[in-house]
Design a protein around this motif. Structure first.
Motif, mmCIF file in Angstrom:
data_model
loop_
_atom_site.group_PDB
_atom_site.id
_atom_site.type_symbol
_atom_site.label_atom_id
_atom_site.label_comp_id
_atom_site.label_asym_id
_atom_site.label_seq_id
_atom_site.Cartn_x
_atom_site.Cartn_y
_atom_site.Cartn_z
ATOM 1 N N THR A 103 -2.395 1.897 4.395
ATOM 2 C CA THR A 103 -2.102 0.466 4.392
ATOM 3 C C THR A 103 -3.251 -0.310 3.764
ATOM 4 N N LYS A 104 -4.462 0.054 4.138
ATOM 5 C CA LYS A 104 -5.632 -0.628 3.558
ATOM 6 C C LYS A 104 -5.673 -0.437 2.052
ATOM 7 N N VAL A 105 -5.449 0.793 1.636
ATOM 8 C CA VAL A 105 -5.547 1.094 0.215
ATOM 9 C C VAL A 105 -4.483 0.331 -0.572
ATOM 10 N N ASN A 106 -3.272 0.345 -0.058
ATOM 11 C CA ASN A 106 -2.178 -0.377 -0.718
ATOM 12 C C ASN A 106 -2.447 -1.873 -0.781
ATOM 13 N N PHE A 107 -2.937 -2.388 0.306
ATOM 14 C CA PHE A 107 -3.248 -3.814 0.395
ATOM 15 C C PHE A 107 -4.291 -4.187 -0.653
ATOM 16 N N CYS A 108 -5.322 -3.386 -0.729
ATOM 17 C CA CYS A 108 -6.389 -3.684 -1.685
ATOM 18 C C CYS A 108 -5.881 -3.610 -3.118
#
Lengths: 605, 473
Positions: free
Chosen positions: A151-156
């Motif tokens: 989720t963090k990676v996608n968000f970034c």
């Protein structure tokens, strides 16, 4: 990524009403961005079902914004950030101090897109805050601390793409973004300002800009922050080092002297200066004063657990195989006679419509379908029609709208380039990989083109052919600044020349293979097995290693700020995200706001 | 393009070749290459025809049809054992799932590698044996050699069929490479080292068919268990033919031992050289050599590759379905040969999955022992006290735990000097080899046989020993 201590930079005053309060209380209705799922989550273990029971939708419109206020007074638009604390995508955190999550950024993306396509009259966009004393506290820490790695990676990735889009508007659309930093901008808040062409910081003896991620959270300012400080604003590296380790930030004249901002403006002159600066930039814009925008109406989209459909794009989701079959359909009608007729079609104009659909599909799949690791792409339609649309666009490139449509296609293809999925293009009879749509095959990690016919096809069916067009020779560069063709033949200019000489020719599988435009050209007998085995084999490999390999191979050639952000900065950030010093139970990201100190493994790796 | 029916005629098969366009096309390209390989690398002795067994089907009737045929016109067929529609995977993490009738993409690379390695040994042995015809001890033996050769050729076809039918373009390329590598070649040798040594004489040939082909039998036995059903069925049928090759080896050594024993008893001496036979000591040395080299073919005592193959369902154990355990082996262990911490010959406990090579090698050793017992019975019946025996597992090893040490056939550890000093007692010396070569004079007259070997008890297919099994040109 831009995790930021909410309000950290503005000192103790804000800290008290900031972070501790970010622990959410009870459940809240999500923002409009998260739609209830119409089908049960198909993938993943039972434990994950709770998390994936609703899908993120990227479709919104200004009337539905919860976090931004868009005001247009031509030639200036003001985009004021006013994040609703209770408007997070998930319960469990409160978006205090203009901290943001994906939902906030989805609205920002929508606004940026609409300003470009719907508002030719807007020549300057002022990004500012509607809150007192705070511009933006960056990405919400509690959200980051509780998010899964993916989720963090996608968000970034998405936030990075939006900020690159802001720079693209400034550079190529005559729509210049100004950051009117009217309160403290920390972490991702400052990174948003960095994406703007001109940064104005209010000089009230308390507002600062800061990148406190490293000292406070043990991670990086990853939404381009580190890259833009040195590469774009050309802050000296030792000063940048000091700045990025100094949680409390830097304001006033020192921020100007170090080039962190362009100007520091006293409170009393603030409104007037911002307005003046906006007018100055507007005056330099080539956007037509009398242009007529088109309206981006809601996409005609259907979505279920195993299919996604639009007018020109559809996708079948095979959760058992971990595969998506994407079909992009060429235009059903001939291209309009001229640019004027194009305006008449509005957002139904095929290149724009298909780009919007593809854009939405990429975002949907990327965010909501993590386990569908291979995207198998096909096209369907008439190559000559695709080329006719391309010609219309290229001939009308002086027109602001035509220009915007080409730029949008460029950005969407770049989005495909940085997508962490294996991309396989299948080129079959009846496909229309020509010009702009050929880019899909060129963006793919591998392409398979049928040599000859399928045995059971109609006797008069034509064999699959691809066509290189002028659209492939410049207007749609990748993040590294090269066309996909150029990157494909890096170090072999003769091969590139040979391909350029064939512009407009129908290339059958044999020619395409000889020219190196496709990977393999199996015939009817081999086709099914070759493709099946390739896809199945792909699905059996480590998803992480594939992502790494693909990201390395896709961007051969020179580095740009974009490739550094998606490559170097994002890769380091994603590594740090997975390390105990950030994400472990005693890591800085997890410990932040608990009153306990992080415990670090001191070993340098 | 030739009509499909042609292929059914030329290539006996039970794989519906006439319906399979892909296979027809592939074989069109491959068959001429195979024939030129056979002409260039197959048996060197010119013959008109040979009394050969040809398989035209897998059933009782079809698999053994005898006739005199020119070897070049031998009908190399493609046969898979009958299909069991309900077959399920017997082991590994896919245990209980239906067997696969297509190659799963996930295992493409591993399966292809296993088939290529197996396939590479088949033409290799033909190449190794190509000059033996010049020194055959009888027409009967000559015919057996050629029977083995054409069937190894057919086994190559079987592996090529799998590569062509199931592995697409890559498979076709690999099939082609099987004909381009050749035994002993400097440029492109066969994959496994043991298959690059020429088979120099008939004693070696019998030893090779007994010991080295037996390794093949065990490898095929593990592939017969494969979850990939076409591979399993192919290997099942190949095993039937392989059994006959081993009979050639077993009875060949029988007859060498019988002849030697006969002369030893008759003349009451160990010294049979004067009578043109092979001393028992030399037979033991050849046995020592071929056995130890064949042990190496099973690889190291432990192997993670083989463990992976097992877990994936690609390659099982010998007689997998007769084993009484969970067929997953994730919690089991096995004692494998190893050097102790003091560097002595010993054993170590490892995870059962890792030790599968050892498991297979032990099955093989037990099987080899039965041949030795059989030869010892011949000695016993002749009233002789001497016995043959299998050397210790640590003897003359180049692969695995004992590769770094030297040991005697009794398992006594030796220094390098001791080994150099004594190895001539245990392995064929130049003198031994020269002597054996001197015995290798062809006997092509029907009903006659060389002095160093006894005639067989039975002919082929009910024919007498003096039948004209081979017509030379």
């Amino acid at each position: 990524m831009a995790p930021t201590a909410g309000g950290q930079g503005s000192g103790a005053r804000l800290r008290s009403d900031g972070l501790e309060g970010q622990a959410g209380s009870g459940s809240r209705a999500g923002s409009g961005s998260r739609a209830a799922s119409s089908a049960p989550a198909e993938s993943g273990s039972a434990a994950e079902v709770g998390q994936t029971s609703s899908r993120v939708s990227f479709q919104t419109e200004p009337a539905r914004y919860r976090h931004w206020r868009l005001a247009i007074e031509p030639p200036v638009a003001t985009l004021a950030m006013d994040v609703a604390e209770d408007g997070g995508l998930d319960a469990g955190y409160e978006l205090k101090l203009n901290s943001y999550d994906l939902g906030v950024d989805i609205e920002l993306y929508d606004a940026v897109q609409r300003l470009r396509l719907e508002h030719p009259e807007v020549r300057t966009v002022v990004i500012t805050s509607a809150k007192e004393k705070v511009f933006s506290a960056g990405a919400n820490i509690r959200m980051l601390a509780t998010s899964a790695h993916a989720t963090k990676v996608n968000f970034c990735k998405f936030t990075n793409e939006t900020r690159n889009g802001i720079e693209d508007a400034t550079a190529n659309s005559g729509q210049t973004y100004i950051a009117a930093v009217n309160g403290t901008a920390s972490g991702g808040g400052y990174e948003l300002a960095l994406a703007c062409q001109h940064i104005m910081l209010i000089d009230d003896r308390s507002a600062v800009v800061s990148l406190p991620e490293l000292p406070l959270l043990g991670v990086l300012p990853g939404t381009g922050g580190l890259t833009r400080v040195t590469d774009k604003r050309q802050v000296r590296r030792d000063l940048a080092d000091y700045f990025a380790t100094r949680a409390e930030g830097i304001g006033g004249a020192r921020a100007v002297a170090w080039r962190l901002v362009d100007e520091a403006v006293p409170r009393s002159e603030w409104d007037q200066s911002v307005a003046a600066r906006a007018q100055e930039f507007a005056a330099r814009s080539p956007r037509p004063p009398d242009g007529r925008g088109i309206q981006l109406t809601a996409l005609d989209k259907s979505r279920s657990g195993d299919s996604i459909g639009y007018r020109h794009v559809s996708a079948r989701l095979d959760h058992a195989a971990g595969e998506v079959s994407i079909t992009v359909r060429g235009p059903r009608q001939d291209a309009p006679a001229d640019v004027r007729a194009l305006y008449h079609e509005g957002d139904a104009f095929w290149p724009l419509a298909v780009t919007r659909e593809l854009d939405d599909l990429i975002l949907d799949l990327r965010t909501n379908e993590l386990e569908l690791g291979t995207w198998v792409m096909r096209t369907e339609g008439d190559s000559q029609r695709v080329l006719a649309y391309d010609r219309l666009l290229l001939a009308g490139a002086g027109d602001w709208l035509v220009n915007e449509i080409i730029l949008y296609l460029k950005r969407t293809l770049k989005r495909l380039d940085v997508t962490s999925r294996s991309l396989i293009a299948l080129i079959e009879p009846g496909s229309c990989y020509a010009g702009s749509l050929l880019e899909l095959a060129l963006a793919a990690d591998r392409s398979y083109m049928l040599a000859g016919q399928f045995e059971d096809s109609e006797p008069r069916a034509e064999a699959a052919a691809i066509v290189v067009g002028d659209m492939n020779l410049g207007p749609l560069p990748m993040g590294n600044g090269l066309t996909r063709l150029h990157a494909r033949y890096l170090g072999d200019p003769d091969a590139l020349d040979r391909v350029c000489k064939q512009v407009g020719d129908l290339l059958l599988a044999e020619d395409a293979e000889r020219l190196g435009l496709i990977t393999f050209a199996p015939d009817d007998i081999d086709w099914e097995d070759e493709v099946r085995i390739a896809v199945e084999e792909r699905a059996s490999f480590s998803a992480d290693a594939l992502t790494g390999m693909e990201a390395n191979y896709r961007f051969s050639g020179p580095e740009t700020m974009e490739t550094k952000i998606f490559g170097r900065l994002a890769a380091w950030q994603n590594w740090i995200f997975a390390r105990p010093n950030a994400a472990g139970p005693d890591g800085a990201l997890r410990r932040y706001g608990t009153g306990q100190r992080a415990r670090f493994d001191r070993k340098r790796v | 393009m030739p009509v499909a029916a042609d292929y059914g005629e030329k290539i006996p098969n039970n794989v519906r070749l006439h319906e399979d366009r892909r296979l027809q096309r592939a074989l069109e390209a491959w068959q001429p290459n195979f024939l030129s390989w056979w002409d260039a690398m197959g048996p060197a002795l010119p013959t008109r025809d040979v009394y050969l067994r040809t398989a035209v089907n897998v059933g009782r009737e079809g698999w053994a049809q005898f006739a005199h045929v020119p070897m070049r016109d031998y009908r190399w067929g493609i046969f898979l054992a009958e299909r069991d529609q309900d077959r399920v995977v017997a082991f590994g993490e896919h245990k209980g799932e239906p067997a696969w009738d297509k190659v799963p993409g996930e295992y493409r690379a591993d399966l292809q590698r296993l088939i290529v390695i197996q396939g590479d040994t088949e033409p290799a042995s033909v190449e190794q044996q190509r000059n033996l015809g010049a020194t055959a001890p009888s027409l009967y033996d000559l015919r057996n050699l050629f029977q083995v050769n054409v069937e190894e050729g057919r086994h190559l076809w079987a592996m090529v069929y799998l590569l062509q039918a199931y592995f697409g373009r890559d498979g076709r390329a690999e099939a082609d490479q099987l004909l381009r590598r050749s035994s002993g070649s400097l440029e492109s040798p066969r994959i496994l080292g043991a298959f690059n040594e020429e088979t120099p004489d008939w004693l070696s040939f019998y030893m090779f068919t007994y010991f080295t082909d037996r390794d093949g039998k065990y490898q095929l036995g593990t592939l017969k268990e494969s979850a990939f059903d076409p591979l399993s069925r192919t290997c099942e049928f190949m095993l039937k033919e392989e059994a006959h090759h081993m009979m050639v080896g077993t009875t060949g050594i029988d007859r060498v031992v019988e002849r030697t024993a006969q002369l030893m008893a008759e003349h009451d001496t160990d010294e049979v050289v004067g009578h043109g036979a092979i001393p028992l000591k030399v037979i033991q040395k050849y046995l020592n050599f071929h056995y130890s080299v064949s042990l190496d073919l099973f690889g190291g005592e432990t192997s993670t590759n083989v463990a992976n193959y097992y877990t994936a369902g690609l390659k099982g154990r010998w007689m997998e379905e007769r084993r009484r355990d969970d067929h997953k082996l994730t919690d089991d262990s096995i004692m494998v040969d190893a050097l102790t911490e003091e560097g002595e010959i010993g054993q170590a406990e490892v995870a059962a999955l890792i030790g599968l090579n050892t498991d297979l090698r032990r099955e093989y050793i037990e099987d080899c022992q039965s041949g030795v017992s059989r030869w010892n019975k011949i000695l016993e019946s002749a009233g002789l006290p001497q016995r043959l025996k299998l050397p210790h597992v640590a003897f003359n090893r180049k692969v695995g735990a004992f590769a770094r040490i030297e040991a005697s056939p009794d398992g006594e550890q030796l220094s390098a000097e001791q080994w150099q000093h004594r190895k001539g007692d245990w392995l064929p010396t130049d003198v031994d080899k020269t002597y054996i070569r001197s015995l290798m004079q062809p006997v092509y007259e029907r009903g006659k046989i060389a002095a160093w070997i006894a005639p067989p008890r039975h002919g082929i297919n009910g024919q007498p020993f003096d039948y004209e099994y081979v017509h030379l040109t």
